[in-house]
Design a protein around this motif. Structure first.
Motif, PDB file in Angstrom:
ATOM      1  N   ARG A 156       0.832  -1.204   0.000  1.00  0.00           N
ATOM      2  CA  ARG A 156       0.000   0.000   0.000  1.00  0.00           C
ATOM      3  C   ARG A 156       0.865   1.251   0.000  1.00  0.00           C
ATOM      4  O   ARG A 156       0.624   2.198  -0.759  1.00  0.00           O
ATOM      5  CB  ARG A 156      -0.932  -0.002   1.222  1.00  0.00           C
ATOM      6  CG  ARG A 156      -2.088  -0.974   1.129  1.00  0.00           C
ATOM      7  CD  ARG A 156      -3.209  -0.567   2.083  1.00  0.00           C
ATOM      8  NE  ARG A 156      -4.331  -1.489   1.966  1.00  0.00           N
ATOM      9  CZ  ARG A 156      -4.593  -2.459   2.829  1.00  0.00           C
ATOM     10  NH1 ARG A 156      -3.820  -2.641   3.887  1.00  0.00           N
ATOM     11  NH2 ARG A 156      -5.626  -3.254   2.656  1.00  0.00           N
ATOM     12  N   LEU A 157       1.870   1.278   0.869  1.00  0.00           N
ATOM     13  CA  LEU A 157       2.716   2.467   0.974  1.00  0.00           C
ATOM     14  C   LEU A 157       3.480   2.716  -0.320  1.00  0.00           C
ATOM     15  O   LEU A 157       3.657   3.863  -0.735  1.00  0.00           O
ATOM     16  CB  LEU A 157       3.687   2.310   2.145  1.00  0.00           C
ATOM     17  CG  LEU A 157       3.054   2.365   3.538  1.00  0.00           C
ATOM     18  CD1 LEU A 157       4.057   1.928   4.603  1.00  0.00           C
ATOM     19  CD2 LEU A 157       2.538   3.773   3.843  1.00  0.00           C
ATOM     20  N   ALA A 158       3.920   1.659  -0.982  1.00  0.00           N
ATOM     21  CA  ALA A 158       4.635   1.826  -2.244  1.00  0.00           C
ATOM     22  C   ALA A 158       3.740   2.461  -3.297  1.00  0.00           C
ATOM     23  O   ALA A 158       4.191   3.304  -4.092  1.00  0.00           O
ATOM     24  CB  ALA A 158       5.161   0.473  -2.728  1.00  0.00           C
ATOM     25  N   HIS A 159       2.472   2.082  -3.315  1.00  0.00           N
ATOM     26  CA  HIS A 159       1.542   2.642  -4.304  1.00  0.00           C
ATOM     27  C   HIS A 159       1.233   4.111  -4.048  1.00  0.00           C
ATOM     28  O   HIS A 159       0.777   4.808  -4.963  1.00  0.00           O
ATOM     29  CB  HIS A 159       0.249   1.835  -4.322  1.00  0.00           C
ATOM     30  CG  HIS A 159       0.340   0.558  -5.099  1.00  0.00           C
ATOM     31  ND1 HIS A 159       0.506   0.521  -6.464  1.00  0.00           N
ATOM     32  CD2 HIS A 159       0.285  -0.736  -4.692  1.00  0.00           C
ATOM     33  CE1 HIS A 159       0.554  -0.733  -6.876  1.00  0.00           C
ATOM     34  NE2 HIS A 159       0.424  -1.517  -5.822  1.00  0.00           N
ATOM     35  N   THR A 160       1.459   4.591  -2.831  1.00  0.00           N
ATOM     36  CA  THR A 160       1.167   6.000  -2.550  1.00  0.00           C
ATOM     37  C   THR A 160       2.254   6.934  -3.050  1.00  0.00           C
ATOM     38  O   THR A 160       2.050   8.151  -3.104  1.00  0.00           O
ATOM     39  CB  THR A 160       0.985   6.241  -1.035  1.00  0.00           C
ATOM     40  OG1 THR A 160       2.229   6.042  -0.354  1.00  0.00           O
ATOM     41  CG2 THR A 160      -0.082   5.340  -0.449  1.00  0.00           C
ATOM     42  N   LEU A 161       3.409   6.398  -3.438  1.00  0.00           N
ATOM     43  CA  LEU A 161       4.490   7.239  -3.937  1.00  0.00           C
ATOM     44  C   LEU A 161       4.137   7.784  -5.315  1.00  0.00           C
ATOM     45  O   LEU A 161       3.570   7.081  -6.145  1.00  0.00           O
ATOM     46  CB  LEU A 161       5.793   6.431  -4.014  1.00  0.00           C
ATOM     47  CG  LEU A 161       6.306   5.865  -2.677  1.00  0.00           C
ATOM     48  CD1 LEU A 161       7.471   4.911  -2.933  1.00  0.00           C
ATOM     49  CD2 LEU A 161       6.716   6.981  -1.739  1.00  0.00           C
ATOM     50  N   VAL A 162       4.490   9.040  -5.557  1.00  0.00           N
ATOM     51  CA  VAL A 162       4.136   9.669  -6.834  1.00  0.00           C
ATOM     52  C   VAL A 162       5.156   9.341  -7.922  1.00  0.00           C
ATOM     53  O   VAL A 162       4.934   9.642  -9.084  1.00  0.00           O
ATOM     54  CB  VAL A 162       3.999  11.203  -6.691  1.00  0.00           C
ATOM     55  CG1 VAL A 162       2.879  11.545  -5.738  1.00  0.00           C
ATOM     56  CG2 VAL A 162       5.313  11.835  -6.233  1.00  0.00           C
ATOM     57  N   THR A 163       6.280   8.725  -7.549  1.00  0.00           N
ATOM     58  CA  THR A 163       7.280   8.306  -8.523  1.00  0.00           C
ATOM     59  C   THR A 163       7.428   6.790  -8.454  1.00  0.00           C
ATOM     60  O   THR A 163       6.796   6.131  -7.625  1.00  0.00           O
ATOM     61  CB  THR A 163       8.629   8.981  -8.242  1.00  0.00           C
ATOM     62  OG1 THR A 163       9.006   8.731  -6.875  1.00  0.00           O
ATOM     63  CG2 THR A 163       8.534  10.484  -8.449  1.00  0.00           C
ATOM     64  N   ASP A 164       8.252   6.217  -9.322  1.00  0.00           N
ATOM     65  CA  ASP A 164       8.452   4.767  -9.390  1.00  0.00           C
ATOM     66  C   ASP A 164       8.821   4.223  -8.010  1.00  0.00           C
ATOM     67  O   ASP A 164       9.865   4.585  -7.465  1.00  0.00           O
ATOM     68  CB  ASP A 164       9.562   4.459 -10.392  1.00  0.00           C
ATOM     69  CG  ASP A 164       9.752   2.956 -10.624  1.00  0.00           C
ATOM     70  OD1 ASP A 164       9.233   2.154  -9.826  1.00  0.00           O
ATOM     71  OD2 ASP A 164      10.424   2.606 -11.606  1.00  0.00           O
ATOM     72  N   PRO A 165       7.985   3.357  -7.418  1.00  0.00           N
ATOM     73  CA  PRO A 165       8.250   2.892  -6.054  1.00  0.00           C
ATOM     74  C   PRO A 165       9.513   2.048  -5.936  1.00  0.00           C
ATOM     75  O   PRO A 165      10.063   1.936  -4.835  1.00  0.00           O
ATOM     76  CB  PRO A 165       7.001   2.065  -5.717  1.00  0.00           C
ATOM     77  CG  PRO A 165       6.411   1.695  -7.021  1.00  0.00           C
ATOM     78  CD  PRO A 165       6.734   2.819  -7.950  1.00  0.00           C
ATOM     79  N   THR A 166       9.987   1.443  -7.028  1.00  0.00           N
ATOM     80  CA  THR A 166      11.219   0.656  -6.951  1.00  0.00           C
ATOM     81  C   THR A 166      12.461   1.543  -7.026  1.00  0.00           C
ATOM     82  O   THR A 166      13.580   1.058  -6.863  1.00  0.00           O
ATOM     83  CB  THR A 166      11.276  -0.391  -8.080  1.00  0.00           C
ATOM     84  OG1 THR A 166      11.296   0.279  -9.350  1.00  0.00           O
ATOM     85  CG2 THR A 166      10.074  -1.326  -7.997  1.00  0.00           C
ATOM     86  N   GLU A 167      12.252   2.839  -7.271  1.00  0.00           N
ATOM     87  CA  GLU A 167      13.368   3.782  -7.323  1.00  0.00           C
ATOM     88  C   GLU A 167      13.234   4.873  -6.279  1.00  0.00           C
ATOM     89  O   GLU A 167      14.006   5.838  -6.280  1.00  0.00           O
ATOM     90  CB  GLU A 167      13.465   4.412  -8.729  1.00  0.00           C
ATOM     91  CG  GLU A 167      13.744   3.398  -9.828  1.00  0.00           C
ATOM     92  CD  GLU A 167      13.858   4.031 -11.194  1.00  0.00           C
ATOM     93  OE1 GLU A 167      13.708   5.281 -11.281  1.00  0.00           O
ATOM     94  OE2 GLU A 167      14.100   3.311 -12.176  1.00  0.00           O
ATOM     95  N   THR A 168      12.262   4.728  -5.378  1.00  0.00           N
ATOM     96  CA  THR A 168      11.979   5.752  -4.382  1.00  0.00           C
ATOM     97  C   THR A 168      11.803   5.108  -3.014  1.00  0.00           C
ATOM     98  O   THR A 168      11.093   4.105  -2.886  1.00  0.00           O
ATOM     99  CB  THR A 168      10.699   6.525  -4.746  1.00  0.00           C
ATOM    100  OG1 THR A 168      10.782   6.965  -6.097  1.00  0.00           O
ATOM    101  CG2 THR A 168      10.503   7.726  -3.830  1.00  0.00           C
ATOM    102  N   ASP A 169      12.413   5.674  -2.004  1.00  0.00           N
ATOM    103  CA  ASP A 169      12.254   5.150  -0.652  1.00  0.00           C
ATOM    104  C   ASP A 169      10.898   5.529  -0.087  1.00  0.00           C
ATOM    105  O   ASP A 169      10.392   6.638  -0.315  1.00  0.00           O
ATOM    106  CB  ASP A 169      13.340   5.712   0.269  1.00  0.00           C
ATOM    107  CG  ASP A 169      14.726   5.223  -0.092  1.00  0.00           C
ATOM    108  OD1 ASP A 169      14.835   4.116  -0.644  1.00  0.00           O
ATOM    109  OD2 ASP A 169      15.708   5.949   0.182  1.00  0.00           O
TER     110      ASP A 169
END
Length: 245
Positions: A156-169
């Motif tokens: 869920r938290l990864a999906h809330t990121l506005v950029t690529d979650p695999t490249e963003t903490d």
């Protein structure tokens, strides 16, 4: 997982003219990190939208432990439930980062609800989606292990990121994740180490990065027998607003 843009933002769903009128009606207020927008038990006389920053809805145990229900992000609306049912605030709303929020009164809500069917429809849709989310979280809390709950929470938290979650903490500490799940930092750390050993995540000080979101979702996203629901975000466009309180 079922991703829902603007899950907590019913204003975004409104026709342009109505949305513009609603934003013009608002006041803006600055809230410093750690300060309260409102406290549990307060009378619900206002409702809000986050212009910038983040707000966590939380309660505290008798021992003083913080229990975080959700951390709302830029664009999200909150506080309307109390305006609707007139019951005292069920949680504390605390600025997780320095915030600017839009503020409307109960009278504003009632006026827009009477005049504009589209407003009423948008509010009901958001409340229904929140009820769906609450049902999924209840199932997870009732029947899953801590590692499984952590896996779903990180999805869920990864999906809330506005950029690529695999490249963003994900900007959350192990203690903060424990506050979301009602678990100790030590217990959370033990399970995170196992997920890191499986090369699903990597750990940084005060941050977590999802390395393989697809595999994490496949492993943990449907454990309760139904697709979990998750909010997604995008960089919002600038809106019209009035002076800051």
């Amino acid at each position: 997982m079922i991703t829902v843009p603007h899950l907590h933002d019913f204003i975004e769903q409104l026709p342009d003219a109505l949305r513009g009128e609603l934003v013009l009606q608002a006041r803006q207020r600055k809230i410093d990190r750690g300060d309260a927008v409102y406290h549990q038990g307060d009378e619900p006389n206002e409702w809000y939208q986050i212009v910038s920053g983040a707000v966590k809805l939380c309660s505290y145990s008798n021992e003083g432990n913080e229990l975080v229900a959700v951390e709302l992000q830029q664009g999200d609306c909150f506080g309307e439930m109390g305006v609707i049912d007139s019951l005292p605030r069920i949680s504390n709303a605390i600025a997780a980062r320095d915030c600017i929020i839009r503020v409307w009164t109960r009278a504003d809500f009632e006026s827009f609800n009477r005049q504009f069917p589209a407003f009423n429809t948008a509010v009901m849709q958001v409340l229904a989606r929140r009820a769906r989310l609450a049902y999924c979280v209840w199932l997870e809390t009732s029947g899953l292990s801590l590692r499984e709950r952590i896996g779903i929470a990180l999805c869920r938290l990864a999906h809330t990121l506005v950029t690529d979650p695999t490249e963003t903490d994900i900007p959350i500490s192990q203690e903060g994740l424990g506050n979301m799940l009602g678990a100790s930092r030590q217990s959370v750390n033990k399970e995170l180490q196992q997920l890191a050993a499986a090369q699903l995540i990597s750990l940084r000080y005060g941050k977590i990065r999802v390395i393989d979101l697809e595999q994490l979702t496949n492993s943990y996203g449907v454990l309760v027998g139904t697709d979990s629901i998750v909010a997604t975000y995008q960089v919002p466009t600038a809106g019209v607003s009035r002076a800051i309180d």
